[in-house]
Design an enzyme around this catalytic site. Structure first.
Site, PDB file in Angstrom:
ATOM      1  CB  SER A 121      78.174   2.607  46.228  1.00 20.99           C
ATOM      2  OG  SER A 121      78.773   1.365  46.569  1.00 20.99           O
ATOM      3  CE1 TYR A 166      72.687   0.570  48.109  1.00 24.15           C
ATOM      4  CE2 TYR A 166      74.728  -0.460  47.377  1.00 24.15           C
ATOM      5  CZ  TYR A 166      74.069   0.548  48.058  1.00 24.15           C
ATOM      6  OH  TYR A 166      74.792   1.532  48.677  1.00 24.15           O
TER       7      TYR A 166
END
Length: 261
Positions: A149, A162
């Site tokens: 990501s 995260y």
């Protein structure tokens, strides 16, 4: 792997309920068996019907708990014994977690790290061993798709737990890919931006707006499969994020810490 060629064999989706993973699988499922690995695998009727509807020759659910890393080797051995050759393995499990909860409760932060980094490392290394054991064909020994990501390219305070797992995973996959050079195993690292879908629905319900250049799960899957067919090693989704984040690396920390999610 040659351009416009996806390796022969079954499709293995690790994270059988993943919205993006299923969208990728349905694009390469026609004429292939698909293995859906997920927890509560007896409740995958909707996913099975979707894949059969696009022409999968067979769809087979199998129980998989990503966090039980001690069981990964046995699971992959069972998959090889039952289903034979794997053409494409899609590693699409993961959790977003709750940043505020993680800061107050370190055990929640550890859970995010376990699922989004530790379990990924374990299954990726296991997949490499599985694919190495396969006979090489025109399309190589097989392909692995891993999802990073842009949240890991430069980690922000709004989601640093995260984001840090994605930073670690991204670095791991880069080295992992280099270690497999010449093995006949193709690795594709996907770096999407904000994905509007099931994983972020609760976040948006709390008032968080989608980031610029957001994409839906089908859009991410389309770009990922296109990159796989072309033999790419890394794909930014959308491509504009690559130069954008190249510039963001140089934003002073005093400004960066004020950045929103």
């Amino acid at each position: 792997m040659t351009a416009d060629r996806i390796p022969d064999g079954a499709v293995l989706l690790l994270g059988g309920r993943s919205e993006v993973g299923l969208e990728v699988a349905r694009r390469i499922a026609p004429g292939r068996d698909v293995i859906l690995a997920a927890r509560r695998s007896e409740h995958l009727d909707e996913q099975i019907a979707t894949l059969r509807g696009v022409g999968a020759t067979g769809v087979f659910p199998i129980e998989f708990d990503a966090d039980r890393t001690e069981l990964h080797a046995a699971l992959l051995g069972e998959i090889a014994d039952r289903f034979g050759r794997i053409g494409v393995a899609i590693v699409a499990f993961g959790i977003l977690g709750d940043q505020a909860r993680a800061e107050a409760d370190p055990s929640h932060a550890v859970r995010i790290a376990q699922t989004d980094y530790v379990a990924q490392v374990s299954i990726l290394l296991g997949l490499a061993n599985l694919l190495r054991a396969q006979e090489p064909r025109a399309g190589g020994r097989g392909a692995i798709i891993a999802f990073s990501s842009v949240a890991g390219v430069r980690v922000r305070k709004a989601n640093f737990v995260y984001g840090s797992t994605k930073a670690g995973l991204d670095g791991f996959v880069q080295g992992f890919t280099d270690s497999l050079h010449g093995s006949g195993i193709h690795v594709l690292l996907a770096r999407p931006g904000f994905i509007v879908g099931a994983m972020t629905r609760e976040l948006m319900a709390s008032g968080v707006k989608p980031a610029p250049f957001s994409r839906t799960a089908p859009q991410v899957a389309e770009a990922t499969v296109h990159a796989l067919r072309r033999g790419r090693r890394v794909v930014w989704i959308p491509p504009v994020l690559r130069p954008l984040y190249a510039g963001l690396r140089f934003v002073p920390q005093a400004i960066w810490r004020r950045m929103p999610r």
